[in-house]
Scaffold this motif. Structure first.
Motif, PDB file in Angstrom:
ATOM      1  N   UNK A  99      -2.604   6.376 -16.136  1.00  0.00           N
ATOM      2  CA  UNK A  99      -2.778   6.581 -14.703  1.00  0.00           C
ATOM      3  C   UNK A  99      -3.684   5.492 -14.137  1.00  0.00           C
ATOM      4  N   UNK A 100      -3.142   4.697 -13.204  1.00  0.00           N
ATOM      5  CA  UNK A 100      -3.891   3.590 -12.603  1.00  0.00           C
ATOM      6  C   UNK A 100      -4.068   3.852 -11.112  1.00  0.00           C
ATOM      7  N   UNK A 101      -5.293   3.793 -10.647  1.00  0.00           N
ATOM      8  CA  UNK A 101      -5.569   3.993  -9.232  1.00  0.00           C
ATOM      9  C   UNK A 101      -5.476   2.700  -8.453  1.00  0.00           C
ATOM     10  N   UNK A 102      -4.812   2.745  -7.311  1.00  0.00           N
ATOM     11  CA  UNK A 102      -4.778   1.622  -6.381  1.00  0.00           C
ATOM     12  C   UNK A 102      -4.873   2.172  -4.955  1.00  0.00           C
ATOM     13  N   UNK A 103      -5.163   1.303  -4.016  1.00  0.00           N
ATOM     14  CA  UNK A 103      -5.374   1.728  -2.624  1.00  0.00           C
ATOM     15  C   UNK A 103      -4.020   1.828  -1.917  1.00  0.00           C
ATOM     16  N   UNK A 104      -3.317   2.932  -2.157  1.00  0.00           N
ATOM     17  CA  UNK A 104      -1.962   3.078  -1.651  1.00  0.00           C
ATOM     18  C   UNK A 104      -1.914   3.331  -0.147  1.00  0.00           C
ATOM     19  N   UNK A 105      -3.051   3.592   0.474  1.00  0.00           N
ATOM     20  CA  UNK A 105      -3.045   3.760   1.934  1.00  0.00           C
ATOM     21  C   UNK A 105      -2.845   2.431   2.659  1.00  0.00           C
ATOM     22  N   UNK A 106      -3.157   1.324   1.985  1.00  0.00           N
ATOM     23  CA  UNK A 106      -3.055   0.008   2.636  1.00  0.00           C
ATOM     24  C   UNK A 106      -2.220  -0.997   1.847  1.00  0.00           C
ATOM     25  N   UNK A 107      -1.871  -0.690   0.611  1.00  0.00           N
ATOM     26  CA  UNK A 107      -1.135  -1.636  -0.226  1.00  0.00           C
ATOM     27  C   UNK A 107       0.312  -1.754   0.265  1.00  0.00           C
ATOM     28  N   UNK A 108       0.781  -2.960   0.603  1.00  0.00           N
ATOM     29  CA  UNK A 108       2.169  -3.118   1.044  1.00  0.00           C
ATOM     30  C   UNK A 108       3.156  -2.690  -0.042  1.00  0.00           C
ATOM     31  N   UNK A 109       4.302  -2.191   0.367  1.00  0.00           N
ATOM     32  CA  UNK A 109       5.303  -1.694  -0.570  1.00  0.00           C
ATOM     33  C   UNK A 109       5.736  -2.782  -1.547  1.00  0.00           C
ATOM     34  N   UNK A 110       5.934  -3.997  -1.060  1.00  0.00           N
ATOM     35  CA  UNK A 110       6.341  -5.086  -1.954  1.00  0.00           C
ATOM     36  C   UNK A 110       5.314  -5.321  -3.055  1.00  0.00           C
ATOM     37  N   UNK A 111       4.041  -5.245  -2.690  1.00  0.00           N
ATOM     38  CA  UNK A 111       2.988  -5.412  -3.694  1.00  0.00           C
ATOM     39  C   UNK A 111       2.993  -4.249  -4.682  1.00  0.00           C
ATOM     40  N   UNK A 112       3.150  -3.037  -4.155  1.00  0.00           N
ATOM     41  CA  UNK A 112       3.197  -1.867  -5.025  1.00  0.00           C
ATOM     42  C   UNK A 112       4.339  -1.993  -6.029  1.00  0.00           C
ATOM     43  N   UNK A 113       5.477  -2.473  -5.584  1.00  0.00           N
ATOM     44  CA  UNK A 113       6.612  -2.650  -6.485  1.00  0.00           C
ATOM     45  C   UNK A 113       6.296  -3.673  -7.574  1.00  0.00           C
ATOM     46  N   UNK A 114       5.590  -4.732  -7.200  1.00  0.00           N
ATOM     47  CA  UNK A 114       5.227  -5.754  -8.191  1.00  0.00           C
ATOM     48  C   UNK A 114       4.269  -5.197  -9.234  1.00  0.00           C
ATOM     49  N   UNK A 115       3.287  -4.417  -8.786  1.00  0.00           N
ATOM     50  CA  UNK A 115       2.345  -3.827  -9.744  1.00  0.00           C
ATOM     51  C   UNK A 115       3.042  -2.773 -10.610  1.00  0.00           C
ATOM     52  N   UNK A 116       3.969  -2.022 -10.038  1.00  0.00           N
ATOM     53  CA  UNK A 116       4.713  -1.018 -10.812  1.00  0.00           C
ATOM     54  C   UNK A 116       5.538  -1.690 -11.900  1.00  0.00           C
ATOM     55  N   UNK A 117       6.118  -2.813 -11.570  1.00  0.00           N
ATOM     56  CA  UNK A 117       6.902  -3.555 -12.554  1.00  0.00           C
ATOM     57  C   UNK A 117       6.001  -4.144 -13.631  1.00  0.00           C
ATOM     58  N   UNK A 118       4.832  -4.620 -13.216  1.00  0.00           N
ATOM     59  CA  UNK A 118       3.891  -5.223 -14.166  1.00  0.00           C
ATOM     60  C   UNK A 118       3.378  -4.180 -15.150  1.00  0.00           C
ATOM     61  N   UNK A 119       3.006  -3.003 -14.634  1.00  0.00           N
ATOM     62  CA  UNK A 119       2.441  -1.950 -15.487  1.00  0.00           C
ATOM     63  C   UNK A 119       3.498  -0.869 -15.732  1.00  0.00           C
ATOM     64  N   UNK A 120       4.583  -1.269 -16.366  1.00  0.00           N
ATOM     65  CA  UNK A 120       5.675  -0.341 -16.668  1.00  0.00           C
ATOM     66  C   UNK A 120       5.168   0.815 -17.536  1.00  0.00           C
ATOM     67  N   UNK A 121       5.554   2.029 -17.157  1.00  0.00           N
ATOM     68  CA  UNK A 121       5.132   3.200 -17.912  1.00  0.00           C
ATOM     69  C   UNK A 121       3.812   3.780 -17.471  1.00  0.00           C
TER      70      UNK A 121
END
Length: 395
Positions: A99-121
């Motif tokens: 479980x990784x915390x990030x600031x999802x209230x302000x993080x752009x969707x494109x960035x979130x997708x990149x981090x999700x791909x980077x930290x698969x699983x």
């Protein structure tokens, strides 16, 4: 400029780690500039990884040299790619990152997708409620910066009579004020967390422009200079016997106070004096009632009731669409928690700083009202902003 001390940063990191442990986070990756500054001491292009246990690591893309000078953290590393980021983060948490915390209230969707791909699983969860809740309570170091911001504002507001002239456009007048701000080290930009909200120093408007509705999240808006920046001062010329309100945000070392005062060239009309007196009475009542342990919504309801009893319900806190709050938190951002408003679940705590702004729009005429920043204490609200609350008449 002063750097945030190591002890201050360590205390903040420990509080965040405690919240992470209580809410099932293995780590947090902080990227938003304000939160990054709050937790690392630098606003450079970087990621701050905070494991639930252990020491944080600041991973800098640009500029490494400045980040290393500004941040008191021991582990400050330069990285060139996302792949480096992943390896360092996984090594720091010994491969356990469910479980990784990030600031999802302000993080752009494109960035979130990149981090999700980077930290698969790894499940990426929102850490922002915990960071924002923590930032509500100011330390003595933060309060010292905010008190310096209040002194910056005091100097500005006291100098207004020497800069205010009939016939100046609002933008020209704002330029005089802002030049003084800059000379005193104001950073210019006032950070707002809300999406698509922008503030440049604050608002300066006069007369009918004070009643112009806009996209601003506050009670006042103003026309701005064009539809691209549709709030704040416009090209209207300042006249006599009309309200001129300066609603400006002093900022020192990133920390701000919010304050508004009203000026007149010549005597103000009786109508505005009466409404302004009501605004002061509301502020005084909120100061009397506000203390640690009081629900924020209670203060809001008191303000609404007093406006109604005075016969000024229409236009209170904005017109034609009033905002649902009479106050808000301030700190590194202008729209911090708590919200002193409708359905606010927050209970006031010692160390919070709130800006109270009982303001009345008089449609087609202007505005009357006040704003000050207050520190919440066990016994009441301690005023931080300076300069008398009464309307200032300039001959």
């Amino acid at each position: 400029m002063s750097f945030i001390p190591l002890e201050e940063i360590q205390t903040r990191i420990k509080k965040l780690q405690s919240a992470m442990a209580d809410n099932g986070f293995d780590g947090a990756l902080i990227v938003q500039r304000v939160d990054l500054y709050y937790l690392s001491g630098t606003g450079q292009n970087a990621h701050l990884f905070v494991p639930v246990d252990g020491e944080p690591i600041l991973l800098v893309r640009q500029d490494y040299r400045r980040a290393a000078e500004e941040s008191p953290l021991e582990a400050v590393l330069e990285i060139k790619s996302f792949s480096e980021l992943k390896k360092i983060v996984l090594d720091a948490c010994r491969g356990r990152l469910e479980s990784l915390g990030m600031e999802l209230d302000v993080l752009p969707v494109n960035n979130w997708q990149a981090y999700s791909k980077l930290f698969t699983g790894t499940e990426i969860k929102d850490i922002s409620p915990h960071v924002k809740h923590q930032r509500m309570i100011k330390s003595e170091w933060e309060l010292a910066a905010m008190r310096r911001a209040a002194l910056m504002n005091e100097a500005l507001y006291l100098a207004v009579p020497d800069m205010l002239e009939e016939g100046l456009t609002e933008v020209e007048f704002a330029g005089r004020l802002e030049a003084m701000y800059r000379a005193k080290g104001h950073q210019g930009y006032v950070r707002v967390r809300g999406f698509n909200q922008e503030v440049f120093y604050g608002h300066v408007m006069s007369g009918t422009n004070l009643a112009v509705a806009s996209c601003s999240v506050g009670p006042t808006g103003g026309p701005g200079v064009n539809p691209s920046m549709p709030q704040g001062p416009g090209m209207k010329r300042i006249g006599r016997h009309e309200p001129i309100q300066i609603d400006y945000v002093g900022v020192v070392d990133g920390y701000m106070v919010d304050q508004a005062r009203t000026y007149y060239l010549g005597e103000p009309p009786e109508e505005f004096l009466g409404v302004h007196a009501t605004a002061l009475a509301i502020q005084e009542r909120l100061v009397q009632e506000g203390r640690s342990g009081v629900r924020c919504e209670e203060l809001y309801l008191i303000a609404l009731s007093m406006a109604e009893e005075a016969g000024y319900a229409e236009g209170f806190l904005g017109y034609p669409q009033p905002v649902p709050f009479v106050g808000h938190g301030v700190g590194l951002e202008l729209d911090e928690l708590p919200l002193v408003g409708r359905k606010s679940p927050t209970v006031l705590e010692e160390g919070m700083v709130i800006a109270l702004e009982p303001k009345f729009i008089l449609p087609g005429k202007g505005l009357a009202g006040i704003e000050n920043s207050f520190l919440v204490t066990a016994t009441g609200l301690e005023r931080m902003t300076l300069v008398k609350d009464e309307i200032c008449v300039v001959d």
